[in-house]
Scaffold this active site. Structure first.
Site, mmCIF file in Angstrom:
data_model
loop_
_atom_site.group_PDB
_atom_site.id
_atom_site.type_symbol
_atom_site.label_atom_id
_atom_site.label_comp_id
_atom_site.label_asym_id
_atom_site.label_seq_id
_atom_site.Cartn_x
_atom_site.Cartn_y
_atom_site.Cartn_z
ATOM 1 N N LYS A 10 -32.913 -16.187 -54.747
ATOM 2 C CA LYS A 10 -32.320 -15.505 -53.402
ATOM 3 C C LYS A 10 -32.917 -15.154 -52.342
ATOM 4 C CE LYS A 10 -28.860 -11.840 -52.408
ATOM 5 N NZ LYS A 10 -29.228 -10.351 -52.126
ATOM 6 N N LYS A 25 -31.418 -0.830 -58.542
ATOM 7 C CA LYS A 25 -32.180 0.153 -57.636
ATOM 8 C C LYS A 25 -32.866 1.203 -58.355
ATOM 9 C CE LYS A 25 -30.495 -1.403 -53.569
ATOM 10 N NZ LYS A 25 -31.203 -2.097 -52.749
ATOM 11 N N LYS A 75 -33.899 -10.264 -47.511
ATOM 12 C CA LYS A 75 -34.757 -9.644 -46.673
ATOM 13 C C LYS A 75 -35.223 -8.263 -47.585
ATOM 14 C CE LYS A 75 -30.939 -8.205 -43.793
ATOM 15 N NZ LYS A 75 -29.897 -8.854 -44.599
HETATM 16 P P1 ADP Z 1 -30.173 -8.997 -48.350
HETATM 17 O O1 ADP Z 1 -30.085 -9.409 -49.713
HETATM 18 O O2 ADP Z 1 -31.062 -9.796 -47.364
HETATM 19 O O3 ADP Z 1 -30.641 -7.568 -48.057
HETATM 20 P P2 ADP Z 1 -27.314 -8.344 -47.547
HETATM 21 O O4 ADP Z 1 -27.579 -7.445 -48.801
HETATM 22 O O5 ADP Z 1 -27.589 -7.389 -46.501
HETATM 23 O O6 ADP Z 1 -28.751 -9.246 -47.668
HETATM 24 O O7 ADP Z 1 -26.361 -9.305 -47.717
HETATM 25 C C1 ADP Z 1 -25.122 -9.302 -46.889
HETATM 26 C C2 ADP Z 1 -24.224 -10.554 -47.157
HETATM 27 O O8 ADP Z 1 -24.991 -11.753 -47.278
HETATM 28 C C3 ADP Z 1 -23.483 -10.234 -48.601
HETATM 29 O O9 ADP Z 1 -22.258 -10.560 -48.598
HETATM 30 C C4 ADP Z 1 -24.557 -11.066 -49.516
HETATM 31 O O10 ADP Z 1 -23.856 -11.363 -50.659
HETATM 32 C C5 ADP Z 1 -24.832 -12.214 -48.556
HETATM 33 N N1 ADP Z 1 -25.904 -12.791 -48.857
HETATM 34 C C6 ADP Z 1 -27.361 -12.268 -48.682
HETATM 35 N N2 ADP Z 1 -28.123 -12.944 -49.400
HETATM 36 C C7 ADP Z 1 -27.657 -14.007 -49.633
HETATM 37 C C8 ADP Z 1 -28.003 -15.410 -50.156
HETATM 38 N N3 ADP Z 1 -29.188 -15.467 -50.506
HETATM 39 N N4 ADP Z 1 -27.062 -16.497 -50.404
HETATM 40 C C9 ADP Z 1 -25.831 -16.148 -50.350
HETATM 41 N N5 ADP Z 1 -25.308 -15.009 -49.827
HETATM 42 C C10 ADP Z 1 -26.081 -13.992 -49.628
#
Ligand code: ADP
Ligand code: TRP
Length: 331
Positions: A194, A111, A197
């Site tokens: 990955k 970050k 969003k």
């Molecule tokens: P983003 O990366 O889209 O902002 P979040 O950080 O809100 O998503 O993730 C919420 C949950 O979903 C967490 O437990 C995270 O590990 C899981 N997660 C997010 N993206 C992935 C992915 N591409 N593959 C597997 N798990 C994911």
């Protein structure tokens, strides 16, 4: 019976990565575990969402949770900010957390690199708040994607430190958990490893995308020219298509395209068409449920109120115990 806790920040709609990392199969765990699914709205404030968007985003995640199969009668679905005990536990835990160890956390360093103009204290303290989320219900298992592994390790460190300092075994040491044993990482459509969003909206397929949108997105996914020799390693973008296919398609479909790839006969247009159809089929029941729930505000409000009550009761018990252990007593 184990306690399972899963949390997602309300920063937009849920995508396939969230589903496979934090939700898939965990909906099944509801039957023989004490499950909590919550919306981490405090955590989402680190990026300063517009107040008008925050509530809407929380509601959308709540809807996505329900549509993905969480039963509010069996599990507890709640919004983090409805449980103020989490803030108290964060404060109490933070007294035994060192600034240096928080500065070394990979997600914090990332970050700092990405948003040097907004390195707020909330970002630094993020793992402590997350540990409080988990420890407040004394969870055993925490379904998360691979990116959250370090946060879980820290949660165990903080819990263990508390136990050591106060000579107790009060906190259990929670583990990052995936049904299929290994933590998963669903790749993005943009060639990245990955789907996220926060990183790139264009990498995502949302559970709430309608079939036409899914087909368009998949057909536009980054691919490559085909291999020129048999059995070559796959470039990242192609590997991604195969990983997505592995998640949503039948094993025979995957095997067919693997064979085509290895024989240098693959046509990515055909593969993407098949992948799009399989994703559509996979998300269709969830998508239909989302549409239905969006017009049912009263039900959503009832679920949130019910969840808040159940979550507060569980959190209150922990906070009372922790205060007692620490020596905070009422006159
Ligand atoms: P983003 O990366 O889209 O902002 P979040 O950080 O809100 O998503 O993730 C919420 C949950 O979903 C967490 O437990 C995270 O590990 C899981 N997660 C997010 N993206 C992935 C992915 N591409 N593959 C597997 N798990 C994911
Ligand atoms: N940090 C998690 C993410 O970015 C969200 C989260 C906050 C969480 N508190 C949690 C996940 C507690 C599991 C348990 O995805």
């Amino acid at each position: 019976m184990d306690t399972v806790l899963s949390g997602i920040r309300p920063t937009g709609f849920l995508h396939l990565g969230n589903y496979f990392g934090a939700l898939q199969n965990f909906t099944r765990m509801q039957f023989d575990n004490n499950c909590f699914f919550f919306i981490a709205d405090y955590h989402s404030l680190t990026t300063h969402p517009h107040p008008a968007d925050l509530h809407e985003n929380i509601k959308n995640v709540l809807i996505d949770y329900l549509a993905a199969g969480i039963d509010p009668e069996k599990s507890t679905i709640y919004v983090q900010s409805d449980v103020p005990q989490v803030c108290e536990l964060t404060t109490l835990l933070s007294m035994n957390v060192y600034v240096g160890e928080l500065q070394r956390v990979a997600s914090f360093k990332e970050k700092v690199r990405r948003q040097p103009d907004n390195v707020n204290a909330g970002l630094l303290n993020y793992p402590v708040l997350m540990a409080a989320d988990i420890l407040i219900h004394r969870a055993d298992k925490v379904p998360v994607g691979k990116d959250q592994e370090q946060h879980l390790e820290l949660t165990r460190d903080f819990a263990q430190r508390f136990n050591r300092i106060y000579e107790t075994e009060y906190f259990k040491l929670p583990v990052a958990y995936n049904f299929g044993k290994q933590l998963v990482k669903i790749p993005g459509l943009d060639g990245s490893t990955k789907m996220s969003k926060s990183d790139n909206e264009a990498s995502c397929i949302y559970l709430s995308d309608d079939p036409a949108v899914i087909r368009k997105k998949v057909m536009k996914a980054v691919s490559d020219s085909g291999p020129t020799e048999p059995n070559q390693p796959k470039p990242q973008a192609i590997e991604n298509l195969f990983t997505l296919m592995q998640a949503v398609s039948a094993p025979e479909t995957l095997a067919f395209f693997e064979e085509q790839y290895n024989k240098c006969q693959i046509r990515y247009g055909d593969m993407k068409k098949q992948l799009a159809e399989d994703i559509v089929q996979f998300t269709a029941p969830i998508y239909e449920k989302i549409k239905e729930l969006r017009s049912n505000d009263d039900y959503i409000a009832k679920v949130a109120r019910m969840g808040a009550e159940k979550a507060r009761a569980s959190a209150d018990k922990t906070i009372k115990d922790v205060r007692e252990i620490i020596g905070i007593k009422h006159f």
